[in-house]
Every structure is written in structure tokens, then in C-alpha cells.
Scaffold this active site. Sequence first.
Site, PDB file in Angstrom:
ATOM      1  N   TYR A 170       0.917  -1.201  -0.008  1.00 22.44           N
ATOM      2  CA  TYR A 170      -0.115  -0.017   0.153  1.00 22.44           C
ATOM      3  C   TYR A 170       0.930   1.213   0.029  1.00 22.44           C
ATOM      4  O   TYR A 170       2.107   1.152   0.088  1.00 22.44           O
ATOM      5  CB  TYR A 170      -0.865   0.073   1.171  1.00 22.44           C
ATOM      6  CG  TYR A 170      -1.852  -1.086   1.317  1.00 22.44           C
ATOM      7  CD1 TYR A 170      -2.469  -1.525   0.033  1.00 22.44           C
ATOM      8  CD2 TYR A 170      -1.992  -1.799   2.542  1.00 22.44           C
ATOM      9  CE1 TYR A 170      -3.436  -2.747   0.100  1.00 22.44           C
ATOM     10  CE2 TYR A 170      -3.086  -2.895   2.488  1.00 22.44           C
ATOM     11  CZ  TYR A 170      -3.565  -3.499   1.437  1.00 22.44           C
ATOM     12  OH  TYR A 170      -4.465  -4.532   1.256  1.00 22.44           O
ATOM     13  N   HIS A 256       1.362  -7.882  -0.654  1.00 20.44           N
ATOM     14  CA  HIS A 256       0.110  -8.821  -1.159  1.00 20.44           C
ATOM     15  C   HIS A 256       0.936  -9.601  -2.452  1.00 20.44           C
ATOM     16  O   HIS A 256       0.398 -10.740  -2.907  1.00 20.44           O
ATOM     17  CB  HIS A 256      -0.975  -8.029  -1.687  1.00 20.44           C
ATOM     18  CG  HIS A 256      -1.698  -7.768  -0.461  1.00 20.44           C
ATOM     19  ND1 HIS A 256      -2.334  -8.722   0.198  1.00 20.44           N
ATOM     20  CD2 HIS A 256      -2.160  -6.615  -0.222  1.00 20.44           C
ATOM     21  CE1 HIS A 256      -2.950  -8.041   1.109  1.00 20.44           C
ATOM     22  NE2 HIS A 256      -2.858  -6.576   0.763  1.00 20.44           N
ATOM     23  N   CYS A 338      -9.497 -21.255  14.227  1.00 22.99           N
ATOM     24  CA  CYS A 338      -9.350 -20.947  13.025  1.00 22.99           C
ATOM     25  C   CYS A 338      -8.440 -21.821  12.339  1.00 22.99           C
ATOM     26  O   CYS A 338      -7.315 -21.978  12.792  1.00 22.99           O
ATOM     27  CB  CYS A 338      -8.787 -19.428  12.840  1.00 22.99           C
ATOM     28  SG  CYS A 338      -8.102 -19.064  11.241  1.00 22.99           S
ATOM     29  N   CYS A 357     -17.007 -16.949   8.035  1.00 25.37           N
ATOM     30  CA  CYS A 357     -16.027 -18.004   8.399  1.00 25.37           C
ATOM     31  C   CYS A 357     -16.342 -19.408   7.954  1.00 25.37           C
ATOM     32  O   CYS A 357     -17.384 -19.654   8.223  1.00 25.37           O
ATOM     33  CB  CYS A 357     -15.581 -17.822  10.060  1.00 25.37           C
ATOM     34  SG  CYS A 357     -14.476 -18.938  10.490  1.00 25.37           S
ATOM     35  N   ALA A 388     -21.109 -31.448   7.910  1.00 23.43           N
ATOM     36  CA  ALA A 388     -22.478 -30.909   7.772  1.00 23.43           C
ATOM     37  C   ALA A 388     -23.174 -31.595   8.881  1.00 23.43           C
ATOM     38  O   ALA A 388     -23.991 -30.773   9.644  1.00 23.43           O
ATOM     39  CB  ALA A 388     -23.117 -31.595   6.310  1.00 23.43           C
ATOM     40  N   ALA A 663     -16.380 -27.689   2.492  1.00 23.50           N
ATOM     41  CA  ALA A 663     -16.711 -27.832   4.039  1.00 23.50           C
ATOM     42  C   ALA A 663     -17.415 -26.391   4.354  1.00 23.50           C
ATOM     43  O   ALA A 663     -18.268 -26.258   5.320  1.00 23.50           O
ATOM     44  CB  ALA A 663     -15.453 -28.066   4.921  1.00 23.50           C
TER      45      ALA A 663
HETATM   46  P1  FAD Z   1     -18.646 -36.206   4.517  1.00 23.25           P
HETATM   47  O1  FAD Z   1     -17.572 -35.360   5.148  1.00 23.25           O
HETATM   48  O2  FAD Z   1     -18.110 -36.902   3.567  1.00 23.25           O
HETATM   49  O3  FAD Z   1     -19.339 -36.980   5.897  1.00 23.25           O
HETATM   50  C1  FAD Z   1     -20.307 -38.005   5.754  1.00 23.25           C
HETATM   51  C2  FAD Z   1     -20.448 -38.934   6.785  1.00 23.25           C
HETATM   52  O4  FAD Z   1     -21.413 -39.743   6.829  1.00 23.25           O
HETATM   53  C3  FAD Z   1     -18.989 -40.147   6.898  1.00 23.25           C
HETATM   54  O5  FAD Z   1     -18.438 -39.877   7.958  1.00 23.25           O
HETATM   55  C4  FAD Z   1     -19.678 -41.206   6.691  1.00 23.25           C
HETATM   56  O6  FAD Z   1     -18.895 -42.323   7.375  1.00 23.25           O
HETATM   57  C5  FAD Z   1     -21.265 -40.883   7.310  1.00 23.25           C
HETATM   58  N1  FAD Z   1     -22.003 -42.113   6.482  1.00 23.25           N
HETATM   59  C6  FAD Z   1     -22.433 -42.206   5.190  1.00 23.25           C
HETATM   60  N2  FAD Z   1     -23.307 -43.198   5.136  1.00 23.25           N
HETATM   61  C7  FAD Z   1     -23.713 -43.535   6.646  1.00 23.25           C
HETATM   62  C8  FAD Z   1     -24.618 -44.496   7.065  1.00 23.25           C
HETATM   63  N3  FAD Z   1     -25.489 -45.109   6.393  1.00 23.25           N
HETATM   64  N4  FAD Z   1     -24.704 -44.608   8.469  1.00 23.25           N
HETATM   65  C9  FAD Z   1     -23.685 -43.954   9.172  1.00 23.25           C
HETATM   66  N5  FAD Z   1     -22.797 -43.209   8.764  1.00 23.25           N
HETATM   67  C10 FAD Z   1     -22.811 -42.746   7.435  1.00 23.25           C
HETATM   68  N6  FAD Z   1     -13.042 -28.910   2.344  1.00 23.25           N
HETATM   69  C11 FAD Z   1     -12.735 -27.827   2.394  1.00 23.25           C
HETATM   70  O7  FAD Z   1     -13.735 -27.022   2.683  1.00 23.25           O
HETATM   71  N7  FAD Z   1     -11.490 -27.200   2.399  1.00 23.25           N
HETATM   72  C12 FAD Z   1     -10.467 -28.198   2.311  1.00 23.25           C
HETATM   73  O8  FAD Z   1      -9.298 -27.776   2.401  1.00 23.25           O
HETATM   74  C13 FAD Z   1     -10.836 -29.505   1.932  1.00 23.25           C
HETATM   75  N8  FAD Z   1      -9.699 -30.234   1.949  1.00 23.25           N
HETATM   76  C14 FAD Z   1     -10.141 -31.868   1.792  1.00 23.25           C
HETATM   77  C15 FAD Z   1      -9.300 -32.689   1.665  1.00 23.25           C
HETATM   78  C16 FAD Z   1      -9.473 -33.964   1.174  1.00 23.25           C
HETATM   79  C17 FAD Z   1      -8.299 -34.929   1.111  1.00 23.25           C
HETATM   80  C18 FAD Z   1     -10.924 -34.113   1.222  1.00 23.25           C
HETATM   81  C19 FAD Z   1     -11.237 -35.709   0.770  1.00 23.25           C
HETATM   82  C20 FAD Z   1     -11.861 -33.348   1.322  1.00 23.25           C
HETATM   83  C21 FAD Z   1     -11.542 -32.070   1.499  1.00 23.25           C
HETATM   84  N9  FAD Z   1     -12.576 -31.114   1.572  1.00 23.25           N
HETATM   85  C22 FAD Z   1     -12.056 -29.831   1.853  1.00 23.25           C
HETATM   86  C23 FAD Z   1     -14.077 -31.311   1.537  1.00 23.25           C
HETATM   87  C24 FAD Z   1     -14.752 -31.430   2.732  1.00 23.25           C
HETATM   88  O9  FAD Z   1     -14.069 -32.347   3.491  1.00 23.25           O
HETATM   89  C25 FAD Z   1     -16.263 -32.280   2.235  1.00 23.25           C
HETATM   90  O10 FAD Z   1     -16.618 -31.014   1.620  1.00 23.25           O
HETATM   91  C26 FAD Z   1     -17.005 -32.336   3.906  1.00 23.25           C
HETATM   92  O11 FAD Z   1     -16.331 -33.004   4.461  1.00 23.25           O
HETATM   93  C27 FAD Z   1     -18.294 -32.672   3.188  1.00 23.25           C
HETATM   94  O12 FAD Z   1     -19.208 -32.888   4.436  1.00 23.25           O
HETATM   95  P2  FAD Z   1     -20.407 -33.620   4.517  1.00 23.25           P
HETATM   96  O13 FAD Z   1     -20.665 -33.639   6.097  1.00 23.25           O
HETATM   97  O14 FAD Z   1     -21.624 -33.166   3.587  1.00 23.25           O
HETATM   98  O15 FAD Z   1     -19.814 -35.292   3.955  1.00 23.25           O
HETATM   99 FE1  SF4 Z   2      -9.885 -18.956   9.652  1.00 23.02          FE
HETATM  100 FE2  SF4 Z   2     -12.565 -19.026   9.099  1.00 23.02          FE
HETATM  101 FE3  SF4 Z   2     -10.835 -17.710   7.486  1.00 23.02          FE
HETATM  102 FE4  SF4 Z   2     -10.822 -20.221   7.351  1.00 23.02          FE
HETATM  103  S1  SF4 Z   2     -12.701 -19.116   6.923  1.00 23.02           S
HETATM  104  S2  SF4 Z   2      -8.866 -18.784   7.694  1.00 23.02           S
HETATM  105  S3  SF4 Z   2     -11.415 -20.922   9.650  1.00 23.02           S
HETATM  106  S4  SF4 Z   2     -11.162 -17.181   9.690  1.00 23.02           S
END
Ligand code: FAD
Ligand code: SF4
Length: 677
Positions: A170, A256, A338, A357, A388, A663
Site C-alpha cells: 500500500y 500482497h 481458525c 468464516c 455437515a 466444508a
Molecule cells: P462427509 O464429510 O463425506 O461425511 C459423511 C459422513 O457420513 C461420513 O463420516 C460417513 O462415514 C457417514 N455415513 C455415510 N453413510 C452412512 C450410514 N449409512 N450410516 C452412518 N454413517 C454414514 N473442504 C474444504 O472446505 N476445504 C478443504 O481444504 C478441504 N480439503 C479436503 C481434502 C481432502 C483430502 C478431502 C477428501 C476433502 C476435503 N474437503 C475440503 C472437502 C470436505 O471435507 C467436504 O466437503 C466435507 O467433508 C463434506 O461434508 P459432509 O458432512 O457433507 O460429508
Molecule cells: Fe480461519 Fe474461518 Fe478464515 Fe478459514 S474462513 S481462515 S477458519 S477465519
Amino acid sequence: MATHDRYPLMFSPLDLGFTRLKNRVLMGSMHTGLEDIEGGFERMAAFFAERARGGVGMIITGGIAPNHEGGGGAKLSTPQEAAQHRIVTEAVHAADPDVKIVMQILHAGPLAGTPACVAPSAVRSRIGRFVPNELDADGIEKQLADFANCASLARAAGYDGVEIIGSAGYLLSTFLVEKTNTRTDEWGGSFENRMRFPVEVIRRARAAVGDDFILIFRIPAMDMLDGGMSGDEVIQLAKAVEAAGATIISTHFTWHEAQVPTIATMVPRAAFAEVTGRIRSHVTVPMITSNRINMPDVVEQVLAAGHADLVSMARPMLADADLVNKAYEGREDEINTCIACNQACLDHTFTGRLTSCLVNPRACNETLIVPQPTTRPRDLAVVGAGPAGLAFATEAAQRGHKVTLYDAAAEIGGQFNLARRVPGKEEFSETLRYFRRMIEKLGITLRLNTRVDADMLAAAGHDEVIVATGIRPRVPDVAGIDHPKAVGYIDAIMGRRDIGKRVAIMGAGGIGFDVATLITHAGPSAAMDIPTFCREWGVDFAGHPRGGVTGIAPQIEHAGREVTILQRRDGAPGRSLGKTTGWTHRLSLQRRGVKLLGGVTYLRIDDAGLHCLVNGEPRLFAVDTVIVCAGQEPERSLYDALIARGVPAQLVGGAQEAGELDAKRAIAEATALALAA
Ligand code: FAD
Ligand code: SF4
Ligand code: NAP
């Protein structure tokens, strides 16, 4: 022992002579975007007041320009504009009269995003939209007067102080380095001349506001530029700024446009604090340090090491407004930490969206997301303990519902348990620690190792089932996809299958990049080890060469695999990665020799490897392993069966929509659903 005795330094007040800070933690400045929208000041007031109630000692607002050439958005140059700010200062002081609220004055100089932008010389920034207008003598005088005017208007608006940012590329920082200051008058040339403008800004601001007003200067402590400021120059500037009237000096790292990550999750905690400590030994005013300090034990360690008098936590205050109170009360395990993903904060800021966030969707939405106790408590089953399901379960339980959370796995977390295994994503474990504690605290019934089906849920008699079953990895329709060389990303990450020396990764989304990081990695994770981080990114904190960068080629230990990431789409892979972190992943993989290739048509996998067309030309990737990272499909089989049986059910997260799911979306949607439950 009172619980806050664990952090004696963090909770010791700081006497500034004319006033006192109640503890050593401040919320650092962040541009939220609220400054620029209709009704934004009301939302900002609620946002800051919530943090004031959360125990922080001082809050610094997002940057406000002193004039129109200093920035495209909010500015403070007239009494009418000052009146808008009253709602913010009053809300903070009403929340806690002991909390200081300080306005940051940000003159963006060549990064102002307006053709009227100004700089010491007409040098365009690598990331700037316009060539700045070179300031003449009158122009410089006008800028100085505007800074002083802005500071005194901030005082009139009820702020306890101002922070003037002198870093990041800046305006003030562009005077400091030769690359952007080619002037030959008294504002350029020697370092004495180049620092004249920032020092004069402080002197004029002090004269305008009087002695009993906090004046913070954000110094470019390590600008991360080739040919940037030397350590001695930074110290010379710090001393001059102190003499000119700064109450506090705050250290800022990087411009930056620099190519060293400084706040991403791959940066070790408190990595930069020792740089602040070195400057601190040369001045008498209190010093603030920052960057990747996200938990109270790290704050205490930094203070105990004598690296700083105050610690700035910016993003951690988005993630958890009550962080400081939780530390004070010994509830550290309830802190929603965070994870430095940047996904809902900085990535939003740099793409013109409002800041929030990933782990706390209420951040900057305090007036819109207002959890209330439910008036009709129900018995809810949540299936899936990924982000979720966890967000839904905790929010619903907090509102008074009876919640049972099922997961087939042995631990909570869903795909976060894969993510946290990737070097550089260790922080993701903190989110799971937080949810584990909330499950316990809120009395959620947790059933792990329990794969549920529709019969079982129907028999359990819950009022409703929330289906958060996530995703199934997509199996591309390619001949030989069931060949032994083909490995799914879950098996690759969990180490369930051997991965050969020569690897093709099918799919260049976030998971393809993460898998490449994991399988090329060797040695300690740079995110957990400051010396490794320095070697990998060519940084020298101790010696402080110009800019802090060594100029030596990065030294990266790697697993010696030959890896190619492929995508069908034309163009360079990696475009879908985060705006502010994608470049770090691309660069880091390139330095490990990973090749990126677009325009690929997959033909078949066989004993020879992966056969493709690349831009229409046949090509064989003679690899040992093909790791399939080709996106996901929603896992809805349970939901379909529940609906068929007439059991009330709702989908959320990946189970609802797997395309472009992350996520951030999973948690935000689940929170919204729980608030309506
Ligand atoms: P999931 O995380 O898939 O959870 C679903 C759950 O349901 C599981 O635990 C499973 O065991 C359970 N389940 C399914 N069926 C059944 C059943 N019949 N009975 C009981 N349990 C069951 N996202 C980001 O935002 N930032 C990142 O940096 C990022 N990095 C990632 C890196 C990797 C390697 C991976 C694989 C994913 C990453 N993600 C990231 C994506 C993120 O993790 C997903 O978007 C998120 O986990 C989705 O959440 P969900 O709760 O919908 O599903
Ligand atoms: Fe931290 Fe939330 Fe920003 Fe991710 S989105 S860096 S957890 S403040
Ligand atoms: P993604 O980003 O959708 O990428 C999937 C990849 O597979 C793309 O490269 C896609 O490119 C390819 N693909 C899609 N259909 C295919 C098919 N039928 N055959 C072959 N290739 C196919 O998904 P992801 O990498 O699986 O990640 C899932 C989510 O997790 C993402 O949305 C992301 O937001 C999140 N995540 C985020 C991070 C992060 O650091 N922020 C890290 C990991 C994951 P082509 O179609 O061009 O081949």
C-alpha cells in the site's frame, strides 16, 4: 488456581500512559466488505460488539481510506462520513467500556483499484489494475493532510485510536523500497529519504489527534520482496516512527504480491514472531506480533519468549468471537479454532464477497443468523458426522432438540479425517476437537461404528432424520478403471494401497492437489516446523536479508515420485483452488517436480499404464499407479430408503449436492437447516 492463571501474560493489562489495555490480545484488522454495503455499519457494530463481549482487549477495524484516491470503498474524509462510524464505536463501548476500538487508515496507493490511484513513482504493481499517478510535491502535501484529517475525524467519531498501515504494497510501503520509489527528490533515493513519507504521516497524525489517542503504525517487518527492506532498515524505520509519535508498532509480514505464504494453513503457528521480537529489542513502545497465532497457549508462548507485548488475532476472532473469554475461563477445548483455510475470509475479500468464516458462518452475519431456543423440542437423528452432520447436530442441540448422531466410522469428521492427513492441513484436527467437545457438552448421543439403515431408523422412532451421509467418490467411465493400477483417493490417503514411483492423478480439483502433496511429501511437515518452512520457501527469519528472502532455490525434501496431475478441461490445472491459497499449492507442487496437464481424454488403464489423448494426440503415461480423484456423487441411498418407508427425512451437505461441495458450504447449509429445525 483461577483458570486464567494459565495465561498470566495474556491476561496482564498494558499501561499506555494515558490509557490501559485490559489484556494482551487484540483483534487485528480485516476487511469484511460490510464497510461498503447498505446497512453495513449496523452489521459491523453487531460484529464488533460481539467480539468486545468475547473478551478481547482491543479491536482494529477493517481499512478505511483517508481519501478517494486511497481506495475504491469506504473512506473517512468528512464529518458526515464520521457520523456513520458512531454506531460502531458506541456499540463496542456499550458492550464493554474497557475495550478499545481503533480504526485502521488504509491508503492503498497503487493497489487502490481506481484510475486516480497515486504512488511515489508511476510503477504498476504486479497485482495492481492501474499504473499509479506519480505524486508531485503538492500531491504529497495533500496526502499528508488527508491522513491527519482522517485521524482527527476518527477521534471525533469516538474511536480510541487509529492504526496506519505502512505495509503490504500500500501507499506508505511503496515509498520505502527502491523498486516502487524511483524519485530523486527528498522523498526518494537514500533510505532516510524513502522513509520520510511514512514518518511524516505519523508525525502529522499525532499532531492532529493530540497525545491521548492510540496511534499504531503497521510496519513492514519483513516484506518478502527480492530487494525489499533489510533488517537494519526496518529497525531504523521503527525508531523513527516511535520518535514521530507512534504509541504502538504492529508488525506486518509480506506485500500482497510477494510469493511466500504468510497466513495460509501451511504456515507454522507464530512463525513470524521472532522477527517482531528482534525489532522490539530496539524500541521502547509496545510491539504487536501476528500471523498464525490461533490459540491461547501460542499467545502465552509468544509473550513469554519476549517476542511481543501484544498479540493480534484476526481470523481467529472470526472463527470464535468468545475465544478470549473461553481462555480466561479455562474452556480452551471449546474454542472453535481458525484453521487458516482462507476460504470464507480472504478468498471472499479478494473476490468481492462479504467476509465470513468456514467454521463459523455467523461471522459478519450476526444480525441475520440469530439462534433462538426451539419452541418445540424434537427427537432428531443425524446420520453422518462429517462437517455437515456435526454442524447440524451441535446447532440443533444448542437450540434444545434431542439429538442422536450416527456414523459408520470409528471417529467423527467424515472427509475432514482425510483432509487432516495432508501435510499442511494439520489444523483441520482442531475443528474435530471442537466438535468432539461440543458433542460432549451439549449431551448429544453419539453412535460411532454404526452404519444405519432405514429399518433401524424407522424402529428407533425419531421425529425426523437429517441425512448427512456425504458422498461417494465418482468412478469415471474409463476402460480398465478396475485394473490393479487404479487406486481411489480414499485408499491412497489412508495408505490402504501401495503407491508406485510413477503416478498419474486423474482429476485436478482440491483433492487431486492434496493427494499429490501427500504422496510427494517426505520429512517434517513445513506447517509444523519453522526451519523446514524457511528452507521450502527461501526465508531467513534470523538473518533477515533484504525482504527476509534468501534468493536461494527452495530446498524441498520429497518422496522422489514422478507425479502428473491430469484434467480433461483445457488450460492449466488448479484454477478451482482458493483465490488466495491456490498459488501456494501450485508452486509447492511444481517445486516437487509435479507436472500439471490439461486437455486430456482418458482412453484406458492397462498393464502399460494410462492411455490418453492429449490435445488430440495419443499418449501413454507409463505409470505404476493411477490415483482417481475425479470428483464425487451424493450418497443418498439411505435418504431414498427412508422416503420410501415414509420416514421424515431431510438432506444436507454432500448428500444433498456433491458438485463443488466444500466444508464451507456443508457447514453453512447445515447451520441454516438447524436454525429452522
Ligand atoms: P462427509 O464429510 O463425506 O461425511 C459423511 C459422513 O457420513 C461420513 O463420516 C460417513 O462415514 C457417514 N455415513 C455415510 N453413510 C452412512 C450410514 N449409512 N450410516 C452412518 N454413517 C454414514 N473442504 C474444504 O472446505 N476445504 C478443504 O481444504 C478441504 N480439503 C479436503 C481434502 C481432502 C483430502 C478431502 C477428501 C476433502 C476435503 N474437503 C475440503 C472437502 C470436505 O471435507 C467436504 O466437503 C466435507 O467433508 C463434506 O461434508 P459432509 O458432512 O457433507 O460429508
Ligand atoms: Fe480461519 Fe474461518 Fe478464515 Fe478459514 S474462513 S481462515 S477458519 S477465519
Ligand atoms: P472437484 O474440484 O470437483 O474436482 C474433480 C476433478 O475431477 C476435476 O479436475 C475434474 O476435471 C475431474 N473430473 C470430473 N468428472 C470426471 C470424470 N467423469 N472423469 C474424469 N475426471 C473427472 O472435486 P474434488 O477434487 O474431488 O474436491 C471435492 C471438493 O472438496 C471440492 O469442491 C473442493 O472445494 C473441496 N476441497 C477443497 C480443498 C481446498 O484446499 N480448498 C481441497 C480439497 C478439496 P475435468 O472434468 O476437467 O477432468
